[in-house]
Each structure stands twice: as C-alpha cells, then as structure tokens.
Write a protein that holds these residues in place. Structure first.
Motif: not given
Length: 747
Positions: A179-180, A305-308, A343-347, A396-398
């Motif tokens: 998730e992170r 406007s405020t991404p995770k 869907e793919n994040g860092v990948a 990790l849990y945020q």
C-alpha cells in the motif's frame, strides 16, 4: 496482463511477455538466468509437488506483468539461489553484474542467523529488507512478487499453524508495504489471501453475504454504471470510462472493525470508478455526480489536490442513489495516469519508457520515498529487533492528517498524531528538544490530537529532553523509537549507578575486595559482556549483589534459608486476578498456576493483574507499585492510571516475556472482557456462546447490563491466550447474526 498467472509459466512465455513491452531488452541474459536457476534448484520440489523452478518463474512473470526492467526480472529468477542452493554471491556478480547481485542479496533472508525466536527472526529479516530497499526500491518489488506467489500457493502447506503464521506476517508487513508504494492490486490480493487463512469462517460468511447481495441486485451495478456514464456525457465529458466493483471481503471486514459497525451499516460495499482525460475533467465529473445525487456528509476526500504519501491521486465521494433503490455507493474519479499510479504505484515508475530497459539516476524510480527514510531513522533509534518491528508497524498503518509548519511545509501524519509526532516528523532533534506547541497560533497541550489543515509551531529549548510520558500518546513509530531510546539510556545510567553502589556495599559488608580487576574474571560466569552490563543487571535486580560476591569468592557462600513465600490466590473474576511471583534470580521466573512470565521485575515481587482493564499478552503494559501489595499490572491505556499521575515514581516498566512463552509452547488462558450490543431476541445468547466456542475460547462470566425492547448490552468475560486470540473472538462476534456491535471492554 493480469497480476494472476492463470497457466503454468515457461521461460519462453516469460520472454514473450518481456519482448512485448521491451523489444530491445536483453532477453539472452534472462534466459541465462533461467538456466542458472533451473540447474541450481534441480531436484527441489514445492509443497504441491511441482519442481521448485516454477516458483521463481512465476515471480518473474508477476514482475513482467508490471513491465519491469530486465534486472528486476533476472533477480526474480535468481532470488532463492543464494539462500537455498550452492550458488554464491560472487558467482552472480561475475555472471550478471553488481546490480543483480545486490538486488538478490537484498531479497535473501537471514536463514543462518541463530536467533531465539521466530518473532526475532522475522524482525531481523525485515530489518535487512528495509536497509536493502533504502538503496534500491526494486528489492521490495521483487519481495512483494515473491510473497504474492507464495500466498497464492499457501493452501498446499499442510500445517495450519505455519499457514496462519505466514498469513499473519503478510497481513502485518507486506500488505501495508504494498500500500505504501501504491500497488493497490497486490495489496488487495495479499490481504484477501491472508484473511482467508487467518479468519476462514468470517471470510466464508462475508463471501456468502456478498453472493446473496449480488444475486439480489444483479442488475444494479450495470444500471448505475450506465447512469454515471450518461451524467458525465451530459456534462460535456466525451472520453469517459466507468467501472463498478464490490469491496473485497478483507476490506469490508477491516472497515467493520475500525468503525465498529455491522455489515448492514456499511455504505460503500459497491464502488464505481470514473476515468476521465484531465485533472479539470475530474472536477467536472464530480460536479455532475453531486448535482444528480444526495451527498453523504463526511465522505468527500480530494486526494488530487492533496495526494497520499505513496503518490495516490483520486477524488472519493459518497452519494445516495435516487429512489426506489436509495442505495449508498462510493464514486472514485481520476485520470488514466492517476489510475495507473493507483494500481501499480512505484512499479509504474519502473515500467519501460523506451528500449533501454533501465531507468536513469534522475528518474522517479530511484528517489527514496520519505517513509523509507523514516523507517531508516526508526531502525537507527530502535535498540532491539522486536522493538523495530513494533515501531515499523505503527509507521505502516496510517490514516493520514495533513498539517503545516509556519513556513508552509506540508507534513503528513497518521490520524491521532500530536505536536510531538509533528516535531519528530520535522527533525529528530526538534522532537528531542520540544517543550511546547502552538496550533493555529494558540498554545495547545502536547497531547492535543492534530486535525487536517492545522498549522503547528514547535517550541524548543536548549537542553530539552524527551519525557517518558510522551510515549503514552504519540502514535508514530519514529517518535516512539526516539523516546524509548532516550528513556532506555537514562534508565540504564540509573541502573548502572545503583548497581555499582549495591556491589560496593555488598563487598564492603563481607570485608573483601570488590574492585573491577577482581570482577572481570567472573563476567563470563555471570553471563555478562562487560562490567557496565554487570552493574546494570545488579541495578535492575536481574542479578543479586550477593550472588556476584559469592561468584567472586565461592568460599563465602553459605546456606541461605529460602524466604517463606505465601502462595498466590487463584484467579477470581471481578478481583485483581491471578498472582504470580517474580523470579528469584536472572530472567527465571517462578510461575504460580502456570501464569504468564514478565520481564522488568525484581526478585520476589508479588504481581497481580488489574481487573479494570484485564491485560493480556500482546497489550502494552505498565506496573504500578503499591506498598505491601507488590505490583499491579495495567494496560497502558487503562483509565485507572490517571489516579497515579501525581506519583510517577510508582510506575514500573514491565513487559511480557515473549521468548519464555515461545519456549513454553501453549500459553496460559487469561480473562478478557468483551462489550456487546445485540438484538433482543431469544437466539442471540446461543449465537454468542457458539461463536466464542468456535474460536477455542470459553465464557467464564456473562452479564446483561442493559435490556431494552429491541436491544441489550452484554458484558462477556472469556478465557483467551492473548490479545490476538481475543481480537479473533471479537471479530467472529462482529460477523455473527444478531450482534450489532462488539468491542473490548475498557473498564
């Protein structure tokens, strides 16, 4: 390509997939890596009887599905060779270069490390993973793909306890890590596969309910999808894609747990995703949806406007459909590029942008995420592997809040964070020297819970130091690790001074020399690494001062009559609970009636557990010293502790002796208290007792504290092994028919 590999993977199929997105890739290197792995794993089998090479091939195919570079695919093929075969790191470096060698080393576990427990081994493995991924995030991508395939084949493992241990580790560590870095598909699949192993009955119940709802409203999703598409077209949006989906069983379960609600109370079991062309189109689509439907208060979130922290961008809103359905749904609105990141994040950053196959130093794939840097600082501040693992899980849990410094710097923190957490997020030294805080220009207590948009100004003082009391309210792992490090250093110095003084007194009473030169030869006998460690052990009563004298001068030892110990009373519900006597020397503990051992207690101290909070193994606990009664153990969140706030010297730092429990096998059953709200029907008590029994727990007391026409409030005392066991029982009750609310009783 789907994340799941539906058919058996071959090397030719893998090469075909890589060639499809990277025509100029070095396919020969991939084939050579396959040949090395196949030869190295020859004769090894998986739990399902397949040749072991099927596993690295499947991992490589998962990464190819994310269009990753050649080095990542080769690492996937070779990731188990150093750990499980005779292939060495030097051979890999000579054959495939430094990059692949370092990636494989980062993924390799510390299997040869001799550790005391699986808990510590898990912590050490994760510690190495953090260090490796801080250098190259591809280590984490390979590790996640490895864990994903292992979870897909976990049902072939025969031992239930091993399956559940792997599933719990996956749910606690690897799903949050996915998730992170924004890999939502991987996170969701890991969560659902783990959940099916950890809570099989609850998983089956939720899937049955979803199947029932699906049958009842088979046409609802398609009708709503078409309606949303029409609304967007009417608003002037042309290129729009709308898809409907159901929440996964774990996601439903997690929301039921966090919000303490029943299945029927969830408003977003159905969700719809609207994909548009541009950022401006997202807000046009939002206006169209809000104009057509009633908005659910508190359900709007603008992550564009405020991404995770992980780069996720999307608009979320909850609406109620028009009659006759009157159904609540969630709508997510984003662009195609935002969807790829979601869907793919860092990948997605590592996907081939050209034929070169490798990203450059300046590309996003090489940037170290802020949260990785935070984990490294936790690693530096944590003194023990177990503590590092605990603090990392906190990190990790945020569920986030966003606050600002006076200069406008945006700081992302977990929900419930305080000014102390904010101070440590800015810089460790600012946290250490924090003495006060202004929130939105007003002086606020350091335990104040920050809200979205707060401007926080930290007040510092030269020579300021962390307060031990901060640990009770901080929520970030980084803050907790730094506070514990400081407190441990201070406590060690106190113990060191006390131990040195106690030893000097003991040697003086015997009239013998107690100099450091005399003590050094007995350090090995006393199992201490240095004189300072010996002083600390004496100071915290792990070793008696006279035991050191007798070890140094054996001829002085004389028979000492053992102190008369009054046997502890058996545990009675509604009293302070079972008593136990702390050990007489070292880390050994005498247990009365098989009670749970503790660490941090001196010799011969009577201990009992508070009935106000019913502490269980897994709880964070604290001891309160009472003259003539020994030590009472409370949970650190027990409200009763406020009564002792004026006498902090009575608090004692204690913890469960998890290593002793690991060595001792099955844990002693202890009492946990559950508060229920249930329908006032004749069958509900039978449902409660049957559910508790399913989870291998026993009801020792049940009291109906309030009974109304349509509901009743019940207190249930159950015998469980530890906090995790109690959480499983509570989870089962929440999913039970007729139970509308279940939680741990706090008083």
């Amino acid at each position: 390509m789907s994340v799941k590999d539906a058919k058996p993977v071959t090397c030719d199929k893998l090469l075909s997939v890589v060639r499809g997105y990277a025509p100029d890739a070095d396919l020969e290197s991939i084939r050579r890596a396959f040949d090395v792995a196949q030869k190295a794993h020859e004769g090894q089998l998986r739990d399902n009887g397949d040749p072991y090479i099927t596993h690295p091939l499947a991992v490589a195919m998962i990464l190819a599905g994310f269009r990753l570079d050649v080095s990542s695919v080769i690492t996937a093929l070779l990731h188990d060779t150093v750990e499980d075969t005779g292939v060495t790191q030097e051979q890999l470096r000579a054959e495939f270069g430094d990059t692949v060698s370092e990636l494989v080393d980062g993924v390799t576990k510390l299997t040869r490390l001799e550790l005391q427990s699986d808990r510590t081994k898990q912590a050490e493995n994760f510690r190495k993973l953090v260090l490796a991924m801080s250098k190259d995030i591809r280590v984490l991508l390979v590790k996640l793909a490895d864990r994903l395939h292992n979870m897909r084949t976990l049902h072939f493992v025969e031992r239930v306890d091993r399956r559940q241990r792997i599933a719990r580790e996956t749910l606690d560590i690897y799903a949050p890590l996915a998730e992170r870095i924004g890999m939502d598909r991987v996170k969701t699949e890991l969560q659902n596969l783990s959940f099916a192993q950890i809570e099989p009955e609850v998983d089956a119940t939720l899937r049955a309910r979803l199947n029932y709802l699906r049958g009842q409203g088979a046409d609802v999703i398609e009708d709503v999808r078409r309606e949303l598409l029409r609304l967007c077209h009417d608003a002037g949006l042309k290129n729009v894609h709308v898809a409907g989906r159901e929440k996964s069983p774990y996601s439903i379960w997690d929301k039921m747990q966090r919000r303490n609600v029943a299945f029927e109370q969830l408003s977003d079991i159905m969700a719809f995703r609207v994909i548009v062309d541009t950022r401006e189109d997202c807000y046009m689509a939002l206006g169209a949806v809000h104009a057509a439907y009633s908005v659910i208060a508190g359900r709007f979130k603008d992550y564009i406007s405020t991404p995770k922290v992980n780069g996720y961008q999307s608009i979320h809103t909850g609406v109620t459909l028009r009659s006759p359905r009157n159904q609540k749904i969630e709508v997510q609105i984003r662009t195609a590029a935002m969807h790829d990141i979601a869907e793919n994040g860092v990948a997605a950053h590592w996907a081939y942008k050209d034929g070169s196959g490798e990203n450059t130093e300046g590309s996003p794939g090489f940037r170290r995420p802020r949260w990785v840097q935070d984990l490294l600082e936790i690693l530096e501040a944590s003194s023990a592997p177990d503590e590092f693992l605990e603090n990392t899980k906190l990190e990790l849990y945020q569920d986030q809040v966003f606050c600002f410094s006076p200069k406008g710097q945006l700081i992302s923190l977990p929900r419930g964070a305080t000014p102390v957490d904010f101070a440590y997020a800015v810089h460790s030294q600012i946290g250490d020297s924090c003495v006060g805080a202004r929130v939105n220009g007003r002086l606020m207590p350091l335990r104040y819970e920050l809200q979205n948009g707060d401007q926080v100004e930290i007040m510092t003082a030269r020579g300021g130091a962390p307060s031990p009391s901060w640990e009770r309210f901080v929520v970030t792992g980084k803050a907790r690790a730094r506070i514990r490090r400081y407190v441990a250093a201070q406590q060690r110095q106190t113990y060191l001074d006390a131990g040195r003084s106690a030893l000097a007194k003991a040697f003086r009473q015997e009239g013998v020399d107690g100099s450091e030169k005399i003590l050094e030869p007995v350090l090995k006998t006393l199992k201490q690494n240095s004189l300072h460690d010996l002083y600390v052990a004496v100071g915290n009563n792990s070793i008696g001062a006279r035991d050191v004298v007798y070890a140094t001068y054996p001829e002085l030892r004389r028979a000492v009559r053992a102190p008369r110990m009054v046997p502890g009373l058996p545990g009675v519900l509604g009293t302070a609970g079972p008593r136990l006597m702390a050990g007489t020397s070292g880390n050994q503990k005498k247990r009365a009636d098989g009670n749970i051992p503790l660490v941090g207690l001196g010799a011969g101290i009577a201990v009992h557990f508070a009935a106000c909070c019913h502490p269980l193994p897994g709880d964070r606990i604290v001891g309160v010293v009472a003259t003539g009664r020994g030590v009472t153990v409370h949970t650190k969140v027990c409200q009763t502790l406020e009564n002792f706030a004026a006498t902090p010297e009575r608090f004692l730092d204690v913890d469960w002796d998890y290593d002793a429990m690991d060595r001792g096998g099955a844990s002693t059953m202890r009492v946990g208290r559950i508060s229920l709200i249930a329908e006032n029907v004749s069958s509900v008590l039978a449902t409660v007792t049957n559910t508790v029994s399913k989870y291998d727990a026993s009801i020792v007391n049940l009291k109906i504290v309030n009974r109304q026409l349509d509901f009743m409030e019940i207190l249930v005392d159950v015998e469980v092994r530890d906090l995790r066991h109690l959480s499983s029982v509570i989870g089962g009750l929440r999913a039970a028919s007729g139970v509308t609310q279940a939680d741990r009783a706090r008083s």
